[in-house]
Design a protein around this motif. Structure first.
Motif, PDB file in Angstrom:
ATOM      1  N   GLU A 149      31.668  33.065   7.109  1.00 41.30           N
ATOM      2  CA  GLU A 149      30.947  33.826   8.125  1.00 41.30           C
ATOM      3  C   GLU A 149      31.808  34.196   9.321  1.00 41.30           C
ATOM      4  O   GLU A 149      31.404  35.002  10.171  1.00 41.30           O
ATOM      5  CB  GLU A 149      29.708  33.050   8.600  1.00 41.30           C
ATOM      6  N   TYR A 150      33.031  33.603   9.406  1.00 38.15           N
ATOM      7  CA  TYR A 150      33.903  33.889  10.546  1.00 38.15           C
ATOM      8  C   TYR A 150      35.139  34.705  10.161  1.00 38.15           C
ATOM      9  O   TYR A 150      35.974  34.984  11.020  1.00 38.15           O
ATOM     10  CB  TYR A 150      34.354  32.578  11.195  1.00 38.15           C
ATOM     11  N   VAL A 151      35.241  35.083   8.906  1.00 37.03           N
ATOM     12  CA  VAL A 151      36.434  35.801   8.444  1.00 37.03           C
ATOM     13  C   VAL A 151      36.614  37.121   9.191  1.00 37.03           C
ATOM     14  O   VAL A 151      37.739  37.524   9.526  1.00 37.03           O
ATOM     15  CB  VAL A 151      36.360  36.039   6.921  1.00 37.03           C
ATOM     16  N   ASP A 152      35.514  37.794   9.498  1.00 42.54           N
ATOM     17  CA  ASP A 152      35.604  39.094  10.162  1.00 42.54           C
ATOM     18  C   ASP A 152      36.176  38.995  11.569  1.00 42.54           C
ATOM     19  O   ASP A 152      36.576  40.018  12.144  1.00 42.54           O
ATOM     20  CB  ASP A 152      34.224  39.753  10.225  1.00 42.54           C
ATOM     21  N   THR A 153      36.216  37.802  12.142  1.00 40.89           N
ATOM     22  CA  THR A 153      36.736  37.646  13.503  1.00 40.89           C
ATOM     23  C   THR A 153      38.248  37.437  13.527  1.00 40.89           C
ATOM     24  O   THR A 153      38.837  37.400  14.611  1.00 40.89           O
ATOM     25  CB  THR A 153      36.069  36.442  14.193  1.00 40.89           C
ATOM     26  N   LEU A 154      38.876  37.302  12.362  1.00 35.05           N
ATOM     27  CA  LEU A 154      40.296  36.985  12.322  1.00 35.05           C
ATOM     28  C   LEU A 154      41.166  38.191  12.670  1.00 35.05           C
ATOM     29  O   LEU A 154      40.843  39.323  12.298  1.00 35.05           O
ATOM     30  CB  LEU A 154      40.680  36.486  10.927  1.00 35.05           C
ATOM     31  N   PRO A 155      42.278  37.957  13.347  1.00 31.46           N
ATOM     32  CA  PRO A 155      43.254  39.029  13.538  1.00 31.46           C
ATOM     33  C   PRO A 155      43.767  39.486  12.177  1.00 31.46           C
ATOM     34  O   PRO A 155      43.824  38.698  11.219  1.00 31.46           O
ATOM     35  CB  PRO A 155      44.363  38.351  14.360  1.00 31.46           C
ATOM     36  N   PRO A 156      44.159  40.743  12.045  1.00 30.75           N
ATOM     37  CA  PRO A 156      44.538  41.277  10.722  1.00 30.75           C
ATOM     38  C   PRO A 156      45.771  40.622  10.113  1.00 30.75           C
ATOM     39  O   PRO A 156      45.942  40.665   8.899  1.00 30.75           O
ATOM     40  CB  PRO A 156      44.784  42.763  11.011  1.00 30.75           C
ATOM     41  N   ASP A 157      46.620  40.012  10.931  1.00 29.35           N
ATOM     42  CA  ASP A 157      47.870  39.449  10.404  1.00 29.35           C
ATOM     43  C   ASP A 157      47.795  37.952  10.161  1.00 29.35           C
ATOM     44  O   ASP A 157      48.822  37.288   9.989  1.00 29.35           O
ATOM     45  CB  ASP A 157      49.027  39.747  11.354  1.00 29.35           C
ATOM     46  N   VAL A 158      46.579  37.397  10.125  1.00 25.94           N
ATOM     47  CA  VAL A 158      46.414  35.951   9.924  1.00 25.94           C
ATOM     48  C   VAL A 158      46.014  35.669   8.484  1.00 25.94           C
ATOM     49  O   VAL A 158      45.012  36.199   7.989  1.00 25.94           O
ATOM     50  CB  VAL A 158      45.353  35.383  10.895  1.00 25.94           C
ATOM     51  N   GLU A 159      46.804  34.846   7.811  1.00 25.11           N
ATOM     52  CA  GLU A 159      46.496  34.440   6.440  1.00 25.11           C
ATOM     53  C   GLU A 159      45.443  33.336   6.475  1.00 25.11           C
ATOM     54  O   GLU A 159      45.510  32.421   7.307  1.00 25.11           O
ATOM     55  CB  GLU A 159      47.766  33.946   5.748  1.00 25.11           C
ATOM     56  N   HIS A 160      44.476  33.404   5.566  1.00 28.39           N
ATOM     57  CA  HIS A 160      43.413  32.409   5.599  1.00 28.39           C
ATOM     58  C   HIS A 160      42.954  32.051   4.192  1.00 28.39           C
ATOM     59  O   HIS A 160      43.192  32.800   3.234  1.00 28.39           O
ATOM     60  CB  HIS A 160      42.214  32.921   6.399  1.00 28.39           C
ATOM     61  N   VAL A 161      42.286  30.904   4.083  1.00 28.59           N
ATOM     62  CA  VAL A 161      41.613  30.481   2.865  1.00 28.59           C
ATOM     63  C   VAL A 161      40.215  30.007   3.250  1.00 28.59           C
ATOM     64  O   VAL A 161      39.963  29.635   4.400  1.00 28.59           O
ATOM     65  CB  VAL A 161      42.374  29.343   2.149  1.00 28.59           C
ATOM     66  N   LEU A 162      39.303  30.040   2.299  1.00 25.73           N
ATOM     67  CA  LEU A 162      37.941  29.566   2.541  1.00 25.73           C
ATOM     68  C   LEU A 162      37.856  28.072   2.261  1.00 25.73           C
ATOM     69  O   LEU A 162      38.463  27.578   1.302  1.00 25.73           O
ATOM     70  CB  LEU A 162      36.950  30.314   1.649  1.00 25.73           C
ATOM     71  N   PRO A 163      37.129  27.316   3.068  1.00 25.28           N
ATOM     72  CA  PRO A 163      37.019  25.874   2.844  1.00 25.28           C
ATOM     73  C   PRO A 163      36.425  25.566   1.475  1.00 25.28           C
ATOM     74  O   PRO A 163      35.461  26.202   1.044  1.00 25.28           O
ATOM     75  CB  PRO A 163      36.107  25.402   3.977  1.00 25.28           C
ATOM     76  N   GLY A 164      37.030  24.597   0.790  1.00 21.01           N
ATOM     77  CA  GLY A 164      36.535  24.177  -0.513  1.00 21.01           C
ATOM     78  C   GLY A 164      36.984  25.045  -1.666  1.00 21.01           C
ATOM     79  O   GLY A 164      36.727  24.706  -2.829  1.00 21.01           O
ATOM     80  N   SER A 165      37.656  26.152  -1.392  1.00 23.02           N
ATOM     81  CA  SER A 165      38.087  27.057  -2.457  1.00 23.02           C
ATOM     82  C   SER A 165      39.330  26.509  -3.165  1.00 23.02           C
ATOM     83  O   SER A 165      39.966  25.557  -2.722  1.00 23.02           O
ATOM     84  CB  SER A 165      38.401  28.439  -1.885  1.00 23.02           C
ATOM     85  N   ARG A 166      39.666  27.147  -4.277  1.00 26.47           N
ATOM     86  CA  ARG A 166      40.861  26.757  -5.027  1.00 26.47           C
ATOM     87  C   ARG A 166      42.114  26.926  -4.156  1.00 26.47           C
ATOM     88  O   ARG A 166      43.001  26.067  -4.149  1.00 26.47           O
ATOM     89  CB  ARG A 166      40.973  27.623  -6.295  1.00 26.47           C
ATOM     90  N   ALA A 167      42.152  28.037  -3.404  1.00 27.37           N
ATOM     91  CA  ALA A 167      43.292  28.272  -2.519  1.00 27.37           C
ATOM     92  C   ALA A 167      43.369  27.212  -1.422  1.00 27.37           C
ATOM     93  O   ALA A 167      44.456  26.776  -1.026  1.00 27.37           O
ATOM     94  CB  ALA A 167      43.192  29.664  -1.908  1.00 27.37           C
ATOM     95  N   TYR A 168      42.207  26.793  -0.928  1.00 33.27           N
ATOM     96  CA  TYR A 168      42.170  25.729   0.096  1.00 33.27           C
ATOM     97  C   TYR A 168      42.755  24.436  -0.448  1.00 33.27           C
ATOM     98  O   TYR A 168      43.581  23.787   0.207  1.00 33.27           O
ATOM     99  CB  TYR A 168      40.713  25.522   0.531  1.00 33.27           C
ATOM    100  N   ARG A 169      42.349  24.054  -1.639  1.00 30.05           N
ATOM    101  CA  ARG A 169      42.858  22.806  -2.210  1.00 30.05           C
ATOM    102  C   ARG A 169      44.365  22.889  -2.427  1.00 30.05           C
ATOM    103  O   ARG A 169      45.081  21.899  -2.263  1.00 30.05           O
ATOM    104  CB  ARG A 169      42.137  22.510  -3.531  1.00 30.05           C
ATOM    105  N   LYS A 170      44.830  24.062  -2.766  1.00 30.31           N
ATOM    106  CA  LYS A 170      46.254  24.229  -3.036  1.00 30.31           C
ATOM    107  C   LYS A 170      47.081  24.093  -1.760  1.00 30.31           C
ATOM    108  O   LYS A 170      48.062  23.334  -1.721  1.00 30.31           O
ATOM    109  CB  LYS A 170      46.504  25.585  -3.683  1.00 30.31           C
ATOM    110  N   VAL A 171      46.673  24.816  -0.702  1.00 26.49           N
ATOM    111  CA  VAL A 171      47.488  24.792   0.516  1.00 26.49           C
ATOM    112  C   VAL A 171      47.385  23.458   1.248  1.00 26.49           C
ATOM    113  O   VAL A 171      48.383  22.973   1.811  1.00 26.49           O
ATOM    114  CB  VAL A 171      47.126  25.950   1.458  1.00 26.49           C
TER     115      VAL A 171
END
Length: 742
Positions: free
Chosen positions: A399-421
């Motif tokens: 619900e907060y992804v839209d507030t991110l600056p365009p150059d910020v890399e992110h992952v969603l909590p609990g996602s596969r990418a989250y577990r990896k990073v």
């Protein structure tokens, strides 16, 4: 003639009636009469009504000789009404503070509309309070005054009369009356909305709609639910008698079909033995009233409708039984799917944990994944500047992804990418503990920034305050804190508190608070930019009001002061900006008065502003109670006023590490009157205020010199010598530039 006539029908509500009537009589707007109609109630309600009538002449007691039901009781009260506007309030519900004033001001601002429609919140017997799920209707842009043809979405709202104020002349000229039996509200609601020439909205929670554990007649199986057929017959007849309302026939038909299907779906409405009869009568209405060539609305389930309208009850009953079976199978499928997912997650975690750490990967999170904020954000910015080889990834809620600056890399909590990073990151930076299932790997460095200088009790110290740790396990919290490698310290006071509150094996880094770097060394033009965004000119004084939450109250919210009165008491060139505690941003409290006052231009609602640092820079003074913001704000050397109206309650319920009112950062107001006088007189920024603030800064300034984030990056991520980046601000009684082992 009073402005408002409020009709309260009463039957078997002795346990709730006092709360209801007091919520009316305690309103700040007092030009009303409350007509309390005792519908031959067999309990003690009659005596309560007479007691209130003797106490307040605005209470008009009416005792009916026989019980006729809520509809006739309302009709009786409406006939006695003398006010300009007519309102109905159920006797187990209540008004929120400021309701009548808000409605009166809306009436004045919109030239006496026929109907004023306002919002409500459901108050559940076990504690939770939830705003109407259709609250967005009140926030939607549109004309100030309109007809229902211009806003047909209003017809989809909960069909009740107690969230509306009717102009009495309009109500009587229309000849509107409540029928007997269940679903009586729908008749009056639709008839009045269809015929009103002017309607307006108040974007404010005005009614607490009580959800009782027992005693709700609508959820008791009985033949009373057959009254729904007579109510729709009245509505179709109403349309037939008024050709100008023909446009609403299709809407009413769809609503009737959906309503009949809903009643049959519920197990607590029609008794099983009466369902075949209910089905037959519903099918008859669906055939009789269907407009020629009408196409069902998209929300009507086609199969259920066809079986209800065109087949015997036995076939419809089989359909419902199959639906129940399907629902059971879906539940079992979801259970097995969750179990399988847990197995797959555990397998994936084991595989990821076998991979080497990435020495150039840092993962950040702030305020439970709400975005690029606070101390972690300051560290991230500095790392990008002086350690660009370190890749920064943020964990951010969907619900907060839209507030991110365009150059910020992110992952969603609990996602596969989250577990990896999180499994491979060398550095993990957070101002809230990471989730329980995050594994602390050997070689990984966890940096805990906290959320400012502590005033209220934290960590293990909460064991003395059971109310403050409701739903919160201190042992589990300490287990999560065992993963910390560094605990950032803003001043000697914080270091001593963190050592006691979190008895874990971490290093206290005397770095200062990274989020305060922008306050100690403000960026040129940042203050002006924020004020421009808030539309506050340089010639105006901006007062930031930022109270903290209350652990001793359900949901953490307690009304702190009359915001409208506070704003009105400020000099004309002053602007009040209100920021609720972040934990309340998505709760019903926003709708009690804040949104309405903001919409009317009385104040600014800045709760959704992502950066509290921006608000502090933009403001000219801070009003708070026990919030850690006071320690940060002191760096700006601007006035601070404490409003500690509930000091004793707060100390008993949450506890603080010292009594801030004894050596405050500015003047202290213990009640609303004192707060108003401080601002009316100008004393809030006098010499005494400056003296108190200076002493407070000397006591808690500590290590904040504008280089805290650089200090963290250079020491922890770049491995530089601490002496080269030690704080330049002296720490009273504690040698600067040292690490302290907890």
């Amino acid at each position: 003639m009073p402005r408002f006539s409020i009709v309260v029908p009463v039957h078997n509500v002795q346990g709730y009636l006092r709360v209801c009537l007091e919520s009316v009589l305690d309103q700040s707007y007092g030009d009303f009469e409350v007509i309390v109609v005792n519908d031959c109630s067999p309990d003690g309600s009659s005596a309560i009504i007479d007691e209130f009538a003797a106490r307040d002449e605005r209470v008009v007691p009416v005792h009916l000789p026989v019980n006729g039901g809520i509809g006739p009781a309302r009709n009786h009260g409406a006939k006695l009404a003398r006010g300009e506007y007519l309102l109905f309030l159920d006797s187990d519900d209540s008004y929120t503070p400021g309701t009548l004033r808000a409605i009166a001001e809306r009436i004045d601002a919109t030239s006496r509309p026929d109907i004023v429609l306002f919002d409500y919140a459901r108050t559940h017997w076990h504690g939770p309070v939830r705003r109407n799920r259709d609250a967005a209707v009140f926030e939607a842009p549109g004309p100030e005054v309109f007809t229902v043809a211009e806003r047909p979405d209003l017809l989809d709202l909960f069909t009740v009369v107690w969230n509306k104020a009717y102009r009495l002349d309009f109500f009587r000229e229309g000849g509107f009356t409540f029928p007997t039996g269940f679903y009586e509200d729908a008749v009056v609601v639709y008839q009045t909305l269809w015929t009103a020439r002017t309607i307006t909205l108040v974007d404010r929670i005005c009614v607490y709609y009580r959800q009782r554990r027992q005693g709700n007649a609508m959820r008791t199986p009985s033949r009373e639910h057959f009254e729904v057929f007579a109510q729709y017959e009245r509505l179709f007849r109403f349309i037939a008698e008024r050709p100008e309302l023909e446009r609403w026939r299709g809407f009413l038909y769809d609503h009737m079909a959906d309503h009949y299907l809903f009643i049959l779906r519920q197990q607590d409405r029609v008794p099983p033995s009466a369902r075949p009869e209910f089905h037959r009568r519903a099918a008859r209405d669906l055939r009789t009233y269907r407009p020629s060539g009408h196409r069902l609305g998209a929300d009507i389930p086609r199969v259920s409708f066809t079986l209800l309208a065109r087949t015997p009850y036995a076939l419809y009953g089989l359909h419902r039984a199959a639906a129940v079976l399907r629902a059971g199978l879906r539940r079992r499928y979801r259970v097995w799917r969750r179990r399988l997912r847990r197995v797959l997650l555990a397998t994936h975690r084991r595989l990821v944990l076998r991979r080497a750490l990435d020495p150039n990967l840092a993962v950040y999170s702030a305020f439970s994944h709400r975005g690029v904020l606070g101390d972690p954000a300051a560290i991230h910015r500095k790392a990008r500047e002086i350690a660009p080889h370190i890749r920064g990834v943020w964990v951010v809620g969907k619900e907060y992804v839209d507030t991110l600056p365009p150059d910020v890399e992110h992952v969603l909590p609990g996602s596969r990418a989250y577990r990896k990073v999180t499994a491979r990151a060398k550095y993990l930076v957070n101002n809230v503990n990471w989730a329980n299932d995050l594994v602390k790997r050997e070689g990984a460095v966890h940096i805990h920034t906290h959320q400012g200088t502590p005033l209220k009790s934290m960590g293990a110290d909460l064991l003395k305050y059971p109310g403050a740790r409701r739903g919160f396990s201190v042992p589990k919290m300490l287990h999560r804190a065992d993963r910390w490698d560094y605990s950032l310290v803003a001043n000697p006071h914080s270091e001593l508190v963190w050592d006691r509150a979190y008895p874990c094996d971490f290093v206290s880094l005397r770095s200062g608070s990274p989020r305060n770097d922008c306050l100690v060394r403000p960026e040129p033009g940042r203050r002006e930019s924020v004020r421009q965004r808030l539309d506050v000119g340089d010639d105006r004084t901006l007062i930031l009001y930022a109270p903290t939450n209350r652990d001793h109250r359900q949901g953490g919210y307690a009304p702190t002061c009359d915001l409208e009165r506070l704003a009105a008491g400020l000099p004309g060139d002053h602007v009040l900006a209100v920021r609720l505690h972040p934990s309340l941003a998505q709760r019903h409290e926003r709708g009690l008065e804040l949104r309405d006052l903001a919409r009317r231009g009385v104040l600014l609602d800045v709760t959704d502003e992502p950066s509290v640092e921006d608000l502090m820079l933009a403001s000219d003074a801070l009003v708070t109670d026990y919030s850690a913001l006071m320690f940060d704000y002191a760096h700006l050397d601007r006035p601070i006023v404490l409003h500690t109206y509930d000091r004793d309650t707060y100390l008993a319920g949450r506890g603080t590490y010292f009594d801030v009112t004894e050596r405050p950062p500015g003047h202290v107001a213990y009640d609303e009157g004192e707060l108003a006088r401080l601002f009316a007189s100008g004393a809030w920024r006098d010499e005494e205020s400056a003296r108190l603030r200076e002493a407070f800064r000397e006591r808690f300034g500590g290590y904040d010199d504008g280089r805290a984030s650089e200090r963290v990056v250079r020491l922890v991520m770049l491995g530089e010598d601490l002496a080269a980046v030690s704080p330049t601000v002296p720490a009273p009684g504690v040698p600067s530039g040292q690490l302290a082992r907890s």
